[in-house]
Structure formats: C-alpha cells, structure tokens
Write a protein that holds these residues in place. Structure first.
Motif, PDB file in Angstrom:
ATOM      1  N   GLY A 107      41.617  35.474  45.159  1.00  5.69           N
ATOM      2  CA  GLY A 107      41.529  35.944  43.985  1.00  5.69           C
ATOM      3  C   GLY A 107      41.437  35.167  42.800  1.00  5.69           C
ATOM      4  O   GLY A 107      41.737  33.683  43.148  1.00  5.69           O
ATOM      5  N   GLY A 110      36.684  34.016  39.972  1.00  6.18           N
ATOM      6  CA  GLY A 110      35.628  34.308  39.248  1.00  6.18           C
ATOM      7  C   GLY A 110      34.608  35.214  39.735  1.00  6.18           C
ATOM      8  O   GLY A 110      33.233  35.168  39.334  1.00  6.18           O
ATOM      9  N   THR A 112      34.297  38.579  39.672  1.00  6.83           N
ATOM     10  CA  THR A 112      33.910  39.584  38.899  1.00  6.83           C
ATOM     11  C   THR A 112      33.511  38.891  37.515  1.00  6.83           C
ATOM     12  O   THR A 112      32.385  39.591  37.068  1.00  6.83           O
ATOM     13  N   MET A 282      34.663  27.714  36.322  1.00  8.41           N
ATOM     14  CA  MET A 282      36.043  27.156  35.738  1.00  8.41           C
ATOM     15  C   MET A 282      36.027  25.739  35.728  1.00  8.41           C
ATOM     16  O   MET A 282      36.864  25.064  35.960  1.00  8.41           O
ATOM     17  N   ILE A 310      29.780  26.821  35.745  1.00 12.02           N
ATOM     18  CA  ILE A 310      30.199  27.516  34.706  1.00 12.02           C
ATOM     19  C   ILE A 310      31.762  26.916  34.306  1.00 12.02           C
ATOM     20  O   ILE A 310      32.598  26.466  35.071  1.00 12.02           O
ATOM     21  N   PRO A 311      31.631  26.393  33.134  1.00  9.85           N
ATOM     22  CA  PRO A 311      32.658  25.810  32.304  1.00  9.85           C
ATOM     23  C   PRO A 311      33.882  27.036  32.044  1.00  9.85           C
ATOM     24  O   PRO A 311      33.878  27.980  32.106  1.00  9.85           O
ATOM     25  N   ARG A 312      35.058  26.268  32.105  1.00 13.30           N
ATOM     26  CA  ARG A 312      36.125  26.998  31.497  1.00 13.30           C
ATOM     27  C   ARG A 312      35.889  27.492  29.951  1.00 13.30           C
ATOM     28  O   ARG A 312      35.512  26.442  29.167  1.00 13.30           O
ATOM     29  N   SER A 317      37.260  34.851  29.247  1.00 14.05           N
ATOM     30  CA  SER A 317      38.371  35.816  29.623  1.00 14.05           C
ATOM     31  C   SER A 317      38.592  36.873  28.605  1.00 14.05           C
ATOM     32  O   SER A 317      39.297  37.873  28.775  1.00 14.05           O
TER      33      SER A 317
HETATM   34  P1  ADP Z   1      38.115  37.440  40.707  1.00 16.66           P
HETATM   35  O1  ADP Z   1      37.067  38.552  40.419  1.00 16.66           O
HETATM   36  O2  ADP Z   1      37.402  36.547  41.690  1.00 16.66           O
HETATM   37  O3  ADP Z   1      39.464  37.731  41.072  1.00 16.66           O
HETATM   38  P2  ADP Z   1      38.094  36.974  37.733  1.00 16.66           P
HETATM   39  O4  ADP Z   1      36.571  36.856  37.635  1.00 16.66           O
HETATM   40  O5  ADP Z   1      38.347  38.030  37.688  1.00 16.66           O
HETATM   41  O6  ADP Z   1      38.113  36.438  39.177  1.00 16.66           O
HETATM   42  O7  ADP Z   1      38.531  35.542  37.094  1.00 16.66           O
HETATM   43  C1  ADP Z   1      40.094  35.606  37.246  1.00 16.66           C
HETATM   44  C2  ADP Z   1      40.458  35.276  35.842  1.00 16.66           C
HETATM   45  O8  ADP Z   1      40.097  34.078  35.232  1.00 16.66           O
HETATM   46  C3  ADP Z   1      40.267  36.340  34.850  1.00 16.66           C
HETATM   47  O9  ADP Z   1      41.215  36.553  33.864  1.00 16.66           O
HETATM   48  C4  ADP Z   1      39.045  35.784  33.972  1.00 16.66           C
HETATM   49  O10 ADP Z   1      38.872  36.369  32.839  1.00 16.66           O
HETATM   50  C5  ADP Z   1      39.430  34.201  33.957  1.00 16.66           C
HETATM   51  N1  ADP Z   1      38.046  33.522  34.053  1.00 16.66           N
HETATM   52  C6  ADP Z   1      37.083  33.561  34.975  1.00 16.66           C
HETATM   53  N2  ADP Z   1      35.957  32.736  34.781  1.00 16.66           N
HETATM   54  C7  ADP Z   1      36.426  31.807  33.915  1.00 16.66           C
HETATM   55  C8  ADP Z   1      36.145  30.825  33.011  1.00 16.66           C
HETATM   56  N3  ADP Z   1      34.869  30.263  33.374  1.00 16.66           N
HETATM   57  N4  ADP Z   1      36.803  30.241  32.059  1.00 16.66           N
HETATM   58  C9  ADP Z   1      37.988  30.887  31.640  1.00 16.66           C
HETATM   59  N5  ADP Z   1      38.425  32.071  32.235  1.00 16.66           N
HETATM   60  C10 ADP Z   1      37.902  32.518  33.339  1.00 16.66           C
END
Ligand code: ADP
Ligand code: MG
Length: 352
Positions: A107, A110, A112, A282, A310-312, A317
């Motif tokens: 989980g 990234g 979603t 991230m 893909i950067p943070r 988010s």
């Molecule tokens: P998954 O679907 O694998 O559980 P998500 O896409 O929901 O993961 O990402 C998990 C959390 O991290 C979410 O709160 C999302 O907004 C945040 N997030 C995802 N990618 C990034 C990123 N590149 N930079 C900052 N936050 C991110």
C-alpha cells in the motif's frame, strides 16, 4: 532466500526476462545539439528538425528547444514535415486498446496516484481512457470526482452481479476523454464472494470484453494493495502490468512474490500478459537511498523502467482532495510535468 543485491531489501527475483522490456522508439539515435554559431541557418534548422526528443529531457529543455524552432522557423523557407517528432507533440494511438493493470501489493507506493495521473495525462493528449477502480477504498474514484458512495452502481456489481460495465462507467467532469468505473466500499466483500463464482478470475476480463472497450485507447486498472482475487482479475483482464516502486527502503520487498504471481497468471490464465512498465515514484533527489534504489531497479529491469522518475511533490497528494488529477490541479508542478513525461513514454512504447 538469499538476497540478490546490496542491502536494499531485494527479494529473490526471478531471472531477468523482465530486464529486456520495451525501449524508447528513438533509442540508439544519438543526440545532436544545435551548433552555437557559424552554421548557415537552413543547415542548422535541418539538424534541429531531425533531432528527436530524448526521454531524459526535462520539460524545460524541451520548451527551450521547441521555442528555438518556432522562433527561427521562417514559414516560407523551412519545410516542416508532418509527423516530425520534434515539432509535432501528438501521441501515437495504440492499434488496439491497451489494458494496463497498475499493481503492487504494497500500500502507499503510488498505484492510485500513478493510475489517475497517467490516465489524465493521456486523455489530455486526445487518448480515450477508462480508469477502473479496483480498490474498495475508492481513492481513484475520489481523485476523478466520480461518485462512489451510497447506492452508486460500481465495479462490485459488475464483478459479482454481472451488471454491464456500461451501467457504471461515468465520464470524469471537465475531462472529455476520461472515464471512470468507480469502486464503493462494497467491493471489499468481493474478495470473498468471488471465490464461489464461476470463472472467478476472469470476471473483469469478460465484463470489459462485453463492454466493447475497443472504443478506448487505454484501460487503466488501479489495483488494491493485495494479491487476492481482485488483483488476479486485473491481471487476467490486462495485457500489461505497470508496477510503481517507491524509492525507499523496503520498496523492493514483496516484488518477487508479485512477479511470481504475474508469471503464474501468464502461464495459466493470460498468456499475453507482460510486465511492460516500472515507474519509480516519490523520488527524493536529496537522499542517496532514493538514487540507490533507482539504480538497483534499473540494473535489474533495464528498459522496463521508465526514464522519467516521479518526484515527491506535495501537489500530487493535495490534488485528490479537490477531486482532480494534478494535471488540472497544478499543471506546472513538478509532479504534473513528471506524469506527463511518464505518460508520453508509455504512449510511445505502444509503437514498439
Ligand atoms: P497506493 O495506491 O499504492 O496505495 P497512493 O497513490 O494512494 O498509493 O499514494 C499513497 C500516498 O502518497 C497518498 O497520500 C498520495 O497522495 C501520496 N503520494 C503518492 N505519490 C506521491 C508523490 N510523488 N509525492 C508526494 N506524495 C505522493
Ligand atoms: Mg491505491
């Protein structure tokens, strides 16, 4: 099990048939830059127009080079060829619908965010895209402003009650080419209810086939964080698997298990399935760990890994809480530009 690499939590990965994935179409073409001075103008422009974009180019470099062309192009003197990849940023349409499962049983890596933003980016370039939300959390539905609470018909009813896909798919507001098949919390029950159903692994595949998904250029399936029957349904319905890998410690644990499942499904249920894409998410350029993880993943998986990382980015988010992808929420942010670049790479891989 022995750990194959240097302390980064590498799992026991299968042999690297995955390392020889698809490559960038212009791979192998060496980069030519515009000579600074001393070259006659027409000759100079001829060099420019033949220069392909490099996947590694930052959006800024691309903008800069594009502006050189548009400023220097005398409309009457320089013949601009249709289909010139440098000048024409239109993306190739796949010959048939590409069904891509975005999977990783971890989980928060990234999945979603990647599904939603790649889908949005592709749709903004004219591709018709359906996002299938296969996670009971419904995060992709939220990010795409698609109702997924209460009595809304959802993927659960498609999988378990044989409701036609057409009855649940909604167009995403303000995104003309983007559609979403939403998930409600009901979907949480599907893992168990599917067990006793006929063709339980192929319910999504059947539903998509009956839905005439031909109309779509891409179907992107956002998987839940497990390897249960929902993810199996996604992998049976898909032609391609895209795995987001978070550039952090432990990111690679469990990857071996996921890849073994992909191989099993390929062997028994869906022979055309292939791991087409790994996307590093991230990425924090300030940490050595992030670049170490990226290097290790590239060493093992080669061209399967997108050049774009893909950067943070806080914007990524924030966007879902506004019911938007980052592509519309903040198109100039680093996250949006990176996902646009990642989507461009994916679109061009259709040609391979
Ligand atoms: P998954 O679907 O694998 O559980 P998500 O896409 O929901 O993961 O990402 C998990 C959390 O991290 C979410 O709160 C999302 O907004 C945040 N997030 C995802 N990618 C990034 C990123 N590149 N930079 C900052 N936050 C991110
Ligand atoms: Mg998710």
């Amino acid at each position: 099990m022995p750990v194959a690499h240097s302390g980064l939590g590498w799992p026991d990965l299968p042999p690297s048939e995955h390392a020889t994935g698809v490559g960038w179409p212009e791979k192998g073409v060496s980069r030519q830059r515009i000579p600074a001075t001393g070259t006659p103008r027409v000759e100079r422009m001829a060099t420019v127009t033949q220069t392909p974009l490099n996947p590694g180019d930052s959006p800024l470099v691309r903008e800069a080079l594009n502006s050189v062309v548009s400023r220097e192009t005398p409309a009457t003197k320089l013949p601009i060829q249709a289909g010139d990849s440098f000048l024409d940023d239109s993306w190739p349409k796949p010959a048939k619908t590409r069904v891509i499962a975005v999977a990783n049983q971890k989980g928060g890596v990234g999945k979603t965010t990647t599904s939603v933003n790649i889908a949005a980016a592709l749709s903004m370039k004219g591709e018709r895209v359906l996002v299938v939300d296969l996670d009971p959390q419904g995060n992709a539905s939220t990010a795409l402003a698609t109702e997924h609470r209460g009595d809304v018909p959802d993927v659960y009813q498609v999988l378990v009650d044989d409701l036609p896909m057409a009855d649940i798919v909604k167009q995403v507001p303000d995104m003309p080419n983007l559609y979403c098949a939403p998930a409600t919390i009901d979907l949480a029950g599907a893992e168990i209810e599917l067990v006793s159903l006929v063709a339980r692994e192929a319910r999504l595949r059947r539903a998509l086939a009956a839905y005439d998904a031909v109309d779509f250029d891409y179907v992107i399936i956002d998987c839940p964080p497990s390897l249960g029957l929902l993810t199996v349904n996604a992998l049976v319905a898909a032609d391609e698997v895209m795995i987001p890998i978070q550039c952090e410690y432990y990111a690679l644990e469990g990857l071996g298990q996921l890849l073994r499942n992909v191989d099993l499904i390929k062997a028994h249920l869906n022979p055309t399935l292939r791991l087409s894409t790994i996307v590093l998410t991230m990425y924090d350029g300030r940490t050595r760990l992030a670049s170490q993880v990226a290097d290790e993943v590239r060493a093992h998986f080669g061209d399967t890994v997108l050049s774009t990382v893909i950067p943070r980015s806080v914007r990524l988010s924030e966007a879902p809480s506004y019911g938007q992808s980052v592509m519309t929420y903040d198109p100039g942010s680093s996250g949006a530009m990176a996902y646009m670049d990642a989507a461009r790479e994916i679109a061009h891989r259709a040609m391979v």
